[in-house]
Design an enzyme around this catalytic site. Structure first.
Site, PDB file in Angstrom:
ATOM      1  N   LEU A  74      81.134  58.813  32.790  1.00  0.00           N
ATOM      2  CA  LEU A  74      79.746  58.573  32.395  1.00  0.00           C
ATOM      3  C   LEU A  74      79.744  57.654  31.184  1.00  0.00           C
ATOM      4  O   LEU A  74      80.663  57.686  30.363  1.00  0.00           O
ATOM      5  CB  LEU A  74      79.043  59.894  32.029  1.00  0.00           C
ATOM      6  CG  LEU A  74      78.853  60.928  33.143  1.00  0.00           C
ATOM      7  CD1 LEU A  74      78.238  62.201  32.569  1.00  0.00           C
ATOM      8  CD2 LEU A  74      77.979  60.383  34.267  1.00  0.00           C
ATOM      9  N   ASP A  75      78.699  56.805  31.064  1.00  0.00           N
ATOM     10  CA  ASP A  75      78.544  55.990  29.860  1.00  0.00           C
ATOM     11  C   ASP A  75      78.553  56.891  28.633  1.00  0.00           C
ATOM     12  O   ASP A  75      78.107  58.047  28.692  1.00  0.00           O
ATOM     13  CB  ASP A  75      77.215  55.222  29.886  1.00  0.00           C
ATOM     14  CG  ASP A  75      77.193  54.143  30.943  1.00  0.00           C
ATOM     15  OD1 ASP A  75      78.269  53.752  31.419  1.00  0.00           O
ATOM     16  OD2 ASP A  75      76.084  53.702  31.292  1.00  0.00           O
ATOM     17  N   MET A  76      79.025  56.365  27.523  1.00  0.00           N
ATOM     18  CA  MET A  76      79.111  57.157  26.305  1.00  0.00           C
ATOM     19  C   MET A  76      77.759  57.790  25.953  1.00  0.00           C
ATOM     20  O   MET A  76      77.693  58.948  25.520  1.00  0.00           O
ATOM     21  CB  MET A  76      79.596  56.289  25.151  1.00  0.00           C
ATOM     22  CG  MET A  76      79.810  57.063  23.857  1.00  0.00           C
ATOM     23  SD  MET A  76      80.467  56.085  22.502  1.00  0.00           S
ATOM     24  CE  MET A  76      79.014  55.119  22.069  1.00  0.00           C
ATOM     25  N   THR A 111      75.296  58.630  27.905  1.00  0.00           N
ATOM     26  CA  THR A 111      74.770  59.511  28.946  1.00  0.00           C
ATOM     27  C   THR A 111      75.419  60.883  28.850  1.00  0.00           C
ATOM     28  O   THR A 111      76.626  61.002  28.632  1.00  0.00           O
ATOM     29  CB  THR A 111      75.047  58.919  30.346  1.00  0.00           C
ATOM     30  OG1 THR A 111      74.532  57.592  30.404  1.00  0.00           O
ATOM     31  CG2 THR A 111      74.410  59.758  31.437  1.00  0.00           C
TER      32      THR A 111
END
Length: 560
Positions: free
Chosen positions: A407-409, A411
């Site tokens: 996951l994106d940092m 998110t």
């Protein structure tokens, strides 16, 4: 807002006693604009909304010409009298000029009609004309066409002859076998000699064919090369002059810093990964602002840049919204120009830690699912080693912990972790086959017209501003997202996203882009407006357990 004559000077008074001065200068690549910068930007935007700059920003339907939005910058400064004011600049050219009243000048004016660049450009244009005339001449066109036709005919006839020789060879082989039992030894030997002569004749025919046609082609090629040689000499001259002109330009872009030191573009970029300055380096608003401030003994206090006009088709740009300076062009330049200034720390380099144990949503002997906090890395980064992976390795010291996806940092939400390579491989296969069902919940910073739908916008990394993504139909990777509105409250939209593909920043770009939902996710500091956090959460994951062969449905409630 008070009326003032923006065009009368470069230094614009900023009358404000309500805001205290910042202790450090703005870090230009990730910032929240200081209130003084916001005030200066409002002054400039008020002017832009009324001024006729002979440029189509895409804000007025009656405007003519190509729609080009622009990045503008403001720098709050103090002069020798301790008077507070601001400078204004635009990136690139505006209304086909580098210099407009009220905006600080460019570091080097390539549009000066009497300058070396325009003269050099004229020389290159003359060379281009000579090349075009020669390439369009009847003699050159005919010579090139005759050579191409001759080569085409030669290759076609050569293929046909070789095919005939091949078939004849096959036929002779069959005859050697079939006639062996029919003829006497003497007659068979005579027959073999006949076949041998036939083979020799075809080989001679092939040799003569090549000799005749290749001689003719060589004559045509020589005639064409004699004409082409003149063109090649001109192209070599153009390349030499162009490289010399480019080097001379780079040497003219000389940038000061707060210590009074000067470097040109070649010096600034020689130790970067690019090695040479990219196109347009030094033409952005920020270097112009710094250069004018230093040259005129003005003290930089704060800075901000905003977008004015319609968004480009590839990027996410909102009218009047603040954005950081570009990295590929400006980071090396501003890195030099800010030396001697006390600048805010780079927040990207801050080590983000999560000391509390991560919430385990499900665990067995083969895998586990964990709730990743927002602003926490999935895997170790360049400046921060702590991540979900490292914390899970600490939690399972006797296992080889492997994240199945990321996951994106920014998110939060469900991350699937395998406890061994075999499980990891089987789970990854489900992701590759897109049999895993995923649902994200998000809050959009606005309302949208549709209740559900599908977005298909291909994405690629923005080479000028990593890790941001661009919509690119030529080089982008396919990216597909389904969505469904859950609720609308207080001007914001709660929405479910169902990503079919898993590209970097896919949901964020699909939400914010003008060809997507045109409404960024609340708190998106890259494609929208910064808030306490990015309101995007991976709340549901469904997949088949690779060992137990049963469906697992994991839900993790969003913290917003």
């Amino acid at each position: 807002m008070p009326e003032f004559n923006f065009q009368e000077a470069y230094f614009h008074n900023l009358q404000s006693t309500a805001f205290s001065l910042p202790q450090k200068f703005t870090y230009p690549f990730y910032y929240t604009p200081h209130k003084l910068s916001v005030l200066a930007a409002q002054h400039l935007q008020n002017y832009l909304s009324k001024a006729n700059l002979n440029h189509n920003f895409g804000l007025c339907p009656d405007s003519k010409g190509l729609i080009i939005g622009k990045m503008f910058g403001v720098m709050v400064v103090k002069n020798n009298d301790n008077t507070l004011g601001y400078l204004a600049a635009f990136s690139g050219k505006l209304a086909n000029t580098n210099n407009l009243p009220g905006f600080v000048p460019t570091v080097f004016d390539t549009l000066n009609p009497n300058g070396f660049y325009k003269k050099g450009e004229q020389e290159l244009n003359e060379i281009n004309k000579q090349i075009e005339i020669l390439e369009a001449s009847n003699e050159y066109v005919v010579a090139k066409r005759n050579l191409e036709l001759s080569l085409s005919l030669y290759n076609e006839e050569l293929r046909a002859l070789k095919e005939t020789i091949k078939q004849k060879k096959i036929a002779r082989k069959k005859l050697r076998i079939s006639e062996a039992d029919k003829l006497s030894n003497e007659d068979y030997n005579i027959f073999l000699e006949t076949l041998k002569n036939e083979s020799i004749q075809y080989n001679l025919k092939l040799k003569h064919f090549k000799k005749f046609h290749e001689s003719n082609i060589d004559d045509l090629k020589q005639k064409w090369n004699n004409l082409k040689h003149k063109i090649d000499l001109l192209k070599d001259l153009r390349q030499t002059k162009s490289a010399a002109l480019q080097k001379q330009i780079h040497q003219q872009y000389k940038f000061l810093n707060a210590l009074g030191e000067t470097k040109d573009l070649l010096d600034i970029f020689k130790d970067t990964t690019l090695r040479v300055p990219p196109a347009g380096a030094g033409e952005c608003a920020a270097p112009k602002l710094f250069q004018y401030a230093y040259e005129n003994n003005l003290k930089p206090i704060a800075m901000a840049e905003f977008w004015w006009g319609a968004s480009p088709k590839s990027e996410v740009r909102k009218h009047k919204q603040f954005y950081p300076s570009c990295r590929s062009k400006c980071e090396p330049i501003l890195g030099h120009m800010m030396q001697g200034l006390t600048v805010e720390d780079n927040p990207i380099l801050e080590v983000k830690k999560h000391n509390e144990p991560l919430e385990i949503l499900y665990e067995d002997d083969y895998l586990l699912l964990v709730n990743k906090p927002a602003e926490f890395l999935s895997v170790p980064g360049k400046t921060s080693l702590q991540s979900v992976q490292t914390k899970m390795q600490e939690y399972l010291p006797n296992n080889k912990v492997l994240l199945v996806h990321r996951l994106d940092m920014s998110t939060s939400g469900i991350l699937l972790v395998a406890k061994n390579e075999r499980t990891h491989k089987k789970l990854q296969k489900q992701f590759i086959n897109r049999s895993v069902k995923k649902r994200y919940v998000a809050i959009l910073n606005g309302e949208i017209d549709t209740q559900e739908g599908e977005i298909e916008l291909p994405l690629r990394v923005d080479l000028d501003n990593r890790p941001q993504q661009l919509v690119c139909f030529q080089y982008g990777k396919p990216a597909k997202t389904k969505y469904k509105v859950v609720a609308v409250k207080n001007g914001k939209t709660r929405i479910h996203f169902f990503p079919i593909t898993g590209r970097t920043h896919q949901l964020r770009v699909h939400a914010a882009h003008s060809s997507g939902l045109n409404t960024p996710i609340f708190g998106d500091d890259l494609y929208g407006l910064k808030a306490n956090r990015l309101h995007l959460h991976a709340e549901f994951l469904s997949f088949e357990h690779p060992v137990k062969k049963k469906e697992l449905n994991i839900f993790c409630k969003a913290p917003f």
